[in-house]
Design a protein around this motif. Sequence first.
Motif, PDB file in Angstrom:
ATOM      1  N   HIS A 126       0.828  -1.205   0.000  1.00 51.76           N
ATOM      2  CA  HIS A 126       0.000   0.000   0.000  1.00 51.76           C
ATOM      3  C   HIS A 126       0.865   1.258   0.000  1.00 51.76           C
ATOM      4  CE1 HIS A 126      -3.623   2.342   0.765  1.00 51.76           C
ATOM      5  NE2 HIS A 126      -3.100   2.851   1.854  1.00 51.76           N
ATOM      6  N   TRP A 127       2.012   1.198   0.684  1.00 48.75           N
ATOM      7  CA  TRP A 127       2.887   2.367   0.755  1.00 48.75           C
ATOM      8  C   TRP A 127       3.645   2.612  -0.539  1.00 48.75           C
ATOM      9  CZ3 TRP A 127       5.534   0.092   5.705  1.00 48.75           C
ATOM     10  CH2 TRP A 127       4.595   0.074   6.762  1.00 48.75           C
ATOM     11  N   LEU A 128       3.908   1.561  -1.297  1.00 50.79           N
ATOM     12  CA  LEU A 128       4.752   1.685  -2.476  1.00 50.79           C
ATOM     13  C   LEU A 128       4.055   2.416  -3.620  1.00 50.79           C
ATOM     14  CD1 LEU A 128       6.392  -1.858  -2.656  1.00 50.79           C
ATOM     15  CD2 LEU A 128       7.543   0.295  -2.089  1.00 50.79           C
ATOM     16  N   ARG A 129       4.830   3.221  -4.319  1.00 53.38           N
ATOM     17  CA  ARG A 129       4.367   3.823  -5.556  1.00 53.38           C
ATOM     18  C   ARG A 129       4.448   2.788  -6.681  1.00 53.38           C
ATOM     19  NH1 ARG A 129       8.082   9.125  -4.269  1.00 53.38           N
ATOM     20  NH2 ARG A 129       6.633  10.120  -2.803  1.00 53.38           N
ATOM     21  N   PRO A 130       3.739   3.011  -7.781  1.00 57.30           N
ATOM     22  CA  PRO A 130       3.873   2.093  -8.912  1.00 57.30           C
ATOM     23  C   PRO A 130       5.336   1.903  -9.300  1.00 57.30           C
ATOM     24  CG  PRO A 130       2.041   3.572  -9.283  1.00 57.30           C
ATOM     25  CD  PRO A 130       2.728   4.058  -8.029  1.00 57.30           C
ATOM     26  N   ASP A 131       5.732   0.665  -9.494  1.00 61.26           N
ATOM     27  CA  ASP A 131       7.105   0.246  -9.785  1.00 61.26           C
ATOM     28  C   ASP A 131       8.019   0.371  -8.563  1.00 61.26           C
ATOM     29  OD1 ASP A 131       8.692  -1.025 -11.731  1.00 61.26           O
ATOM     30  OD2 ASP A 131       9.813   0.824 -12.085  1.00 61.26           O
ATOM     31  N   GLY A 132       7.461   0.644  -7.383  1.00 56.43           N
ATOM     32  CA  GLY A 132       8.253   0.686  -6.163  1.00 56.43           C
ATOM     33  C   GLY A 132       8.737  -0.697  -5.757  1.00 56.43           C
ATOM     34  N   LEU A 180       6.722 -16.946   2.869  1.00 54.05           N
ATOM     35  CA  LEU A 180       7.400 -15.669   2.676  1.00 54.05           C
ATOM     36  C   LEU A 180       7.178 -15.136   1.261  1.00 54.05           C
ATOM     37  CD1 LEU A 180      10.670 -16.639   4.527  1.00 54.05           C
ATOM     38  CD2 LEU A 180       9.018 -14.935   5.303  1.00 54.05           C
ATOM     39  N   ILE A 181       7.355 -15.995   0.262  1.00 53.45           N
ATOM     40  CA  ILE A 181       7.136 -15.567  -1.117  1.00 53.45           C
ATOM     41  C   ILE A 181       5.645 -15.397  -1.389  1.00 53.45           C
ATOM     42  CG2 ILE A 181       7.371 -16.250  -3.535  1.00 53.45           C
ATOM     43  CD1 ILE A 181      10.013 -17.562  -2.811  1.00 53.45           C
ATOM     44  N   GLY A 182       4.832 -16.329  -0.871  1.00 53.99           N
ATOM     45  CA  GLY A 182       3.392 -16.231  -1.080  1.00 53.99           C
ATOM     46  C   GLY A 182       2.801 -14.964  -0.515  1.00 53.99           C
ATOM     47  N   GLY A 183       3.340 -14.476   0.594  1.00 52.15           N
ATOM     48  CA  GLY A 183       2.852 -13.230   1.168  1.00 52.15           C
ATOM     49  C   GLY A 183       3.070 -12.048   0.241  1.00 52.15           C
ATOM     50  N   LEU A 184       4.193 -12.049  -0.469  1.00 54.39           N
ATOM     51  CA  LEU A 184       4.460 -10.990  -1.439  1.00 54.39           C
ATOM     52  C   LEU A 184       3.474 -11.059  -2.600  1.00 54.39           C
ATOM     53  CD1 LEU A 184       8.352 -11.311  -1.539  1.00 54.39           C
ATOM     54  CD2 LEU A 184       7.041  -9.555  -0.336  1.00 54.39           C
ATOM     55  N   LEU A 185       3.269 -12.278  -3.129  1.00 58.77           N
ATOM     56  CA  LEU A 185       2.366 -12.448  -4.271  1.00 58.77           C
ATOM     57  C   LEU A 185       0.932 -12.136  -3.881  1.00 58.77           C
ATOM     58  CD1 LEU A 185       3.846 -15.748  -5.760  1.00 58.77           C
ATOM     59  CD2 LEU A 185       4.459 -13.379  -6.315  1.00 58.77           C
ATOM     60  N   ASP A 186       0.523 -12.562  -2.692  1.00 56.44           N
ATOM     61  CA  ASP A 186      -0.853 -12.304  -2.238  1.00 56.44           C
ATOM     62  C   ASP A 186      -1.126 -10.812  -2.079  1.00 56.44           C
ATOM     63  OD1 ASP A 186      -1.354 -15.009  -2.208  1.00 56.44           O
ATOM     64  OD2 ASP A 186      -1.114 -15.230  -0.032  1.00 56.44           O
ATOM     65  N   ALA A 187      -0.075 -10.041  -1.794  1.00 57.93           N
ATOM     66  CA  ALA A 187      -0.226  -8.590  -1.637  1.00 57.93           C
ATOM     67  C   ALA A 187      -0.203  -7.867  -2.980  1.00 57.93           C
ATOM     68  CB  ALA A 187       0.865  -8.039  -0.724  1.00 57.93           C
ATOM     69  N   GLY A 188      -0.110  -8.636  -4.075  1.00 61.84           N
ATOM     70  CA  GLY A 188      -0.111  -8.035  -5.402  1.00 61.84           C
ATOM     71  C   GLY A 188       1.246  -7.608  -5.904  1.00 61.84           C
ATOM     72  N   LEU A 189       2.317  -8.045  -5.230  1.00 55.09           N
ATOM     73  CA  LEU A 189       3.668  -7.698  -5.649  1.00 55.09           C
ATOM     74  C   LEU A 189       4.226  -8.778  -6.573  1.00 55.09           C
ATOM     75  CD1 LEU A 189       5.090  -6.473  -2.216  1.00 55.09           C
ATOM     76  CD2 LEU A 189       4.123  -5.081  -4.050  1.00 55.09           C
ATOM     77  N   GLU A 190       5.207  -8.412  -7.367  1.00 47.24           N
ATOM     78  CA  GLU A 190       5.906  -9.338  -8.241  1.00 47.24           C
ATOM     79  C   GLU A 190       7.276  -9.642  -7.658  1.00 47.24           C
ATOM     80  OE1 GLU A 190       4.197  -8.019 -12.612  1.00 47.24           O
ATOM     81  OE2 GLU A 190       6.052  -7.122 -11.863  1.00 47.24           O
ATOM     82  N   GLY A 240      13.310  -9.861  -3.002  1.00 46.47           N
ATOM     83  CA  GLY A 240      12.997  -8.580  -3.608  1.00 46.47           C
ATOM     84  C   GLY A 240      11.676  -8.676  -4.355  1.00 46.47           C
ATOM     85  N   ALA A 241      10.871  -7.633  -4.287  1.00 45.75           N
ATOM     86  CA  ALA A 241       9.576  -7.616  -4.953  1.00 45.75           C
ATOM     87  C   ALA A 241       9.304  -6.216  -5.479  1.00 45.75           C
ATOM     88  CB  ALA A 241       8.463  -8.060  -4.005  1.00 45.75           C
ATOM     89  N   ARG A 242       8.330  -6.135  -6.394  1.00 42.17           N
ATOM     90  CA  ARG A 242       8.008  -4.867  -7.057  1.00 42.17           C
ATOM     91  C   ARG A 242       6.505  -4.694  -7.144  1.00 42.17           C
ATOM     92  NH1 ARG A 242       6.896  -3.107 -12.459  1.00 42.17           N
ATOM     93  NH2 ARG A 242       6.693  -5.290 -13.088  1.00 42.17           N
ATOM     94  N   ARG A 243       6.074  -3.487  -6.911  1.00 40.23           N
ATOM     95  CA  ARG A 243       4.667  -3.166  -7.177  1.00 40.23           C
ATOM     96  C   ARG A 243       4.506  -2.889  -8.670  1.00 40.23           C
ATOM     97  NH1 ARG A 243       0.364   0.908  -4.233  1.00 40.23           N
ATOM     98  NH2 ARG A 243      -1.223   0.717  -5.854  1.00 40.23           N
ATOM     99  N   ARG A 244       3.499  -3.454  -9.274  1.00 40.56           N
ATOM    100  CA  ARG A 244       3.291  -3.282 -10.710  1.00 40.56           C
ATOM    101  C   ARG A 244       3.076  -1.816 -11.062  1.00 40.56           C
ATOM    102  NH1 ARG A 244       0.246  -7.717  -9.120  1.00 40.56           N
ATOM    103  NH2 ARG A 244       0.816  -9.696 -10.106  1.00 40.56           N
ATOM    104  N   ALA A 264      -4.997   1.738 -12.439  1.00 36.20           N
ATOM    105  CA  ALA A 264      -4.465   3.091 -12.296  1.00 36.20           C
ATOM    106  C   ALA A 264      -2.946   3.092 -12.400  1.00 36.20           C
ATOM    107  CB  ALA A 264      -4.898   3.690 -10.956  1.00 36.20           C
ATOM    108  N   GLU A 265      -2.403   4.107 -13.018  1.00 38.32           N
ATOM    109  CA  GLU A 265      -0.953   4.280 -13.065  1.00 38.32           C
ATOM    110  C   GLU A 265      -0.469   4.831 -11.736  1.00 38.32           C
ATOM    111  OE1 GLU A 265       1.180   3.527 -15.311  1.00 38.32           O
ATOM    112  OE2 GLU A 265      -0.090   2.934 -16.973  1.00 38.32           O
TER     113      GLU A 265
END
Length: 252
Positions: free
Chosen positions: A131-137, A196-206, A239-243, A251-252
């Motif tokens: 939620h805190w990350l900006r797009p591509d954060g 650990l990895i599933g938590g990242l994916l479930d939050a919508g991160l890559e 490491g993970a990234r917000r789309r 939304a961009e």
Amino acid sequence: MITAGRDLYDDPRFFEGYRRLRDSGAGINDAIEIPAMSRMLPPVAGAAIVDLGCGAGALAHRLADAGAAHVLAVDSSQRMLALATPHPRVRYLHADLDELTLPAHSADLVVSSLALHYVADYPGLVRRVAHWLRPDGRFIFSIEHPICTAADPMTGWRKTGEGTVWPVDDYASEGPRTQSWIIEGVEKHHRRLATLIGGLLDAGLELTGIDEPVPGPAILQSHPHLAEHLRRPPLLLLGARRRKVDPVDGAE
């Protein structure tokens, strides 16, 4: 007595022992974790960064010196924050990571160095980070490897015959573990790699990176006692990234 992570570094017995360990250079932070974290970090020039579990602020300082616009360095320990030195682009905040709230889309990068194994609600924290990350954060963190935290209690190397083995037991049973590390009754949280990895994916991160760093030849030459870490990885970095485009609203 059990000492939870949020209270651990304010325990005067632990605090003094930990400070001696870091000052001695005998730990894995300088030799293994810091180089691995540096390899995974993106360029930080101009970035707004949040450092979760900042301790005395060493990582926050490195990021600010590398050109970050500003770093919010957060820790639950008053004792550790008291050791931190000022920096014009670092702001220190005393807060519990399990309760921390920040504005949406306020960070380009969230980092954490060897702190999230003290967090009780990992999925909740990861959702907040997303939620805190900006797009591509980016979100990049290191923790103790699940192989190291699996056994309950965390007993460390065990003698067997003429040698030693590292017990990997109770791996599927997630939850708090106790360990004798500097003091008795240190509490950490064990989670499977899939969690650990599933938590990242479930939050919508890559997922963008994974590392299990071990000491290289140059490090072993100067720190031969670290050779035991070639037998099992002491750390895990993810490491993970917000789309760039939010999958929910586009939304961009």
